[in-house]
Design an enzyme around this catalytic site. Structure first.
Site: not given
Ligand code: NOJ
Length: 535
Positions: A201, A243
């Site tokens: 993330d 990401e």
């Protein structure tokens, strides 16, 4: 499960454990519930599941605000339940990756609590503090609908702390060697348990430096490479998926020499699939793929249509964004930050032709495709729910009162009406060969059956800007793909070099590729050229 490059041509499936299947009737999906549904995922044909955060968390950001990196929130089960899930996925030949949130913790994390309470605590320096809110001026605000600054004042600490996301998610200070070590240990912990890797993330924001935009800094790349080195030496075969919502040239730095991330989401491509459809023109897809540099042989893109966030429109021009908002988010409550907080089927007005067409692109273009849970059955969203929660509603398994998700009261208001579980659910669609589920399942199985989809891409000229046509090829296997992006019938003019005999993989009929091919509105064809024809 030893193939080291397994991710290069794998089909991924993203799951909100909370919303997938509740096993104990408390209304919240859990790890045991997901384990019960692995047979479904195996039938669907997915190779790897990605589970959204299951760590203990106050859930100010649905678990992306972690309060303990070494645990499972009891509402989802226990570490033993996770181990059982991992073993059960592996038994089915499916892999499992999870979210790794490096950039920030929850403000409820004991590290932050200790840090704010005492300037002399060893945890103070785990976070990024300042006496005023002027440092790193000009750095963009990501959750711009809610946050007005990347600094928030903490009364107890008597200083401002830095956060790139919600103010309940203080950024960790990666300049602190202890933070670096902590996070390496977190990675080790889950890989030792058997997890096959991580969707990392927000890796873009780990370090801050004055006078920069604080994104993708050299120090950040250096630390990410350090994680990669550890994984390669201690857990070979495990992957890191980035990401990072950046333009292709910045994005490929996350692969670097094949020594950083194994995979990265193809953020620039995603909105252009929707843009191309809105314009009825293929050019934006061609352009972005032409502008995307080649990546090292041990790396791969992850392609996607939707996920658990808003459909982000950061990577398009202002005019393109206006057009897409007009087309896909006609009501103000459908817009969030710079994106669209809707699911795939409603965005496309539940038009099966369009839904299948964008999936044809997803499954036939280069990159490993990832499906968002529920999109295979055309699930809808619930705009009454705030933020991005409207696209994280319970999976619709059957037509029972709560869609077979729970025997209790679901944790959130399920989708009703046109997209509700009475209208669209797994059980009904499994019974009907004409269903969307069968169509998606077919695409997945073809994608896996033909190595060409993991091979080269070459544009095929058709003289028609509404048609996106390309050849996928590997080891002498050639598949011609034709997609009509427009609402009216189109003809494609094919040069003699491609005028061969093939087989349409969907109808299983032989297909002669002639000078002029007529394509129905929003239709797609995957035509395998007969071996003799390719020589
Ligand atoms: C990206 C995740 O996809 C999103 O859901 C989350 O809010 C932010 N990172 C912050 O962790």
């Amino acid at each position: 499960m030893t193939a080291p490059l397994w991710y290069k041509n794998a089909v991924f499936y993203e799951i909100s454990v909370r919303a997938f299947k509740d096993s104990d009737g408390d209304g919240v999906g859990d790890l045991r519930g997901l384990t019960e549904k692995l047979d479904y995922l195996q039938t669907l044909g997915v190779d790897c599941i990605w589970i959204m955060p299951i760590y203990p968390s106050p859930r100010r950001d649905d678990g992306y605000d972690i309060a303990d990196y070494y645990g499972v929130d009891p509402v989802y089960g226990s570490l033993d339940d996770l181990k059982t899930l991992i073993d059960a996925t592996h038994q089915r030949g499916i892999r499992i990756i999870m979210d790794l949130v490096l950039n920030h913790t929850s403000d409820a994390h004991p590290w932050f609590q200790a840090a704010r309470a005492d300037r002399n605590s060893p945890y103070r320096d785990y976070y990024v503090w300042n006496d005023d809110d002027q440092k790193y001026a000009g750095v963009r605000i990501i959750f711009s609908d809610v946050e007005k600054s990347n600094w928030s004042w903490d009364e107890k600490a008597g200083q401002y702390f830095w956060h790139r996301f919600y103010s309940t998610q203080p950024d960790l200070n990666f300049d602190n060697p202890r933070v670096q070590e902590e996070m390496l240990n977190v990675v080790r912990f889950w890989l030792e348990m058997g997890i096959d890797g991580f969707r990392v993330d927000a890796p873009t924001y780990l370090f801050e430096r004055e006078g920069t935009n604080c994104e993708s800094l050299p120090e950040t790349h250096a630390y990410l490479k350090r994680i990669r080195r550890m994984i390669d030496s201690e857990f070979p075969g495990a992957i890191m998926l980035a990401e990072s919502n950046q333009w292709p040239r910045e994005l490929i730095q996350y692969f670097d020499q094949g020594d950083e991330f194994h995979m990265a989401f193809n953020f620039p491509l995603m909105p252009r699939i929707f843009l191309a459809l809105a314009q009825g023109q293929a050019s934006s897809i061609k352009k972005i793929l032409n502008d995307t540099p080649a990546i090292p042989a041990n790396c791969q893109w992850t392609t996607f249509l939707r996920n658990h966030d808003e459909l982000t429109l950061e990577m398009v021009t202002d005019e393109e964004r206006q057009l897409m908002w007009q087309e896909y988010a006609p009501e103000p409550q459908m817009i969030l930050n710079l994106g669209i907080r809707r699911r795939l089927a409603p965005i496309l007005n539940n038009d099966r032709r369009k839904i299948e067409l964008v999936n044809s692109l997803l499954f036939s273009l280069p990159g490993s495709p990832i499906l968002y849970y529920g999109d295979e059955i055309g699930m809808g969203d619930n705009l009454n729910l705030p933020d991005r929660y409207g696209v994280r509603t319970p999976m619709q398994w059957d037509d029972s009162p709560y869609g077979g998700f729970t025997t209790g009261a679901p944790f959130t208001e399920p989708v009703q009406g046109e997209y509700g579980s009475q209208k669209g659910n797994v059980a009904d669609q499994l019974k009907s060969p004409n269903s969307q589920l069968w169509a998606i399942r077919k695409m997945i199985s073809l994608r896996k059956q033909y190595a060409a989809f993991g091979g080269s891409l070459e544009w095929v000229e058709t003289g028609n800007p509404a048609v996106l046509s390309y050849m996928r090829e590997k080891d002498g296997e050639s598949i011609l793909v034709l997609n009509n992006l427009s609402a009216v019938a189109q003809s494609a003019h094919i040069s003699t070099a491609y005028q061969k005999t093939g087989r349409d993989l969907f109808s299983n009929q032989s297909a002669a590729i002639s000078e002029q091919l007529n394509l129905d509105p929003y239709s797609y064809h995957w035509i395998k050229l007969l071996p003799s024809a390719t020589s």
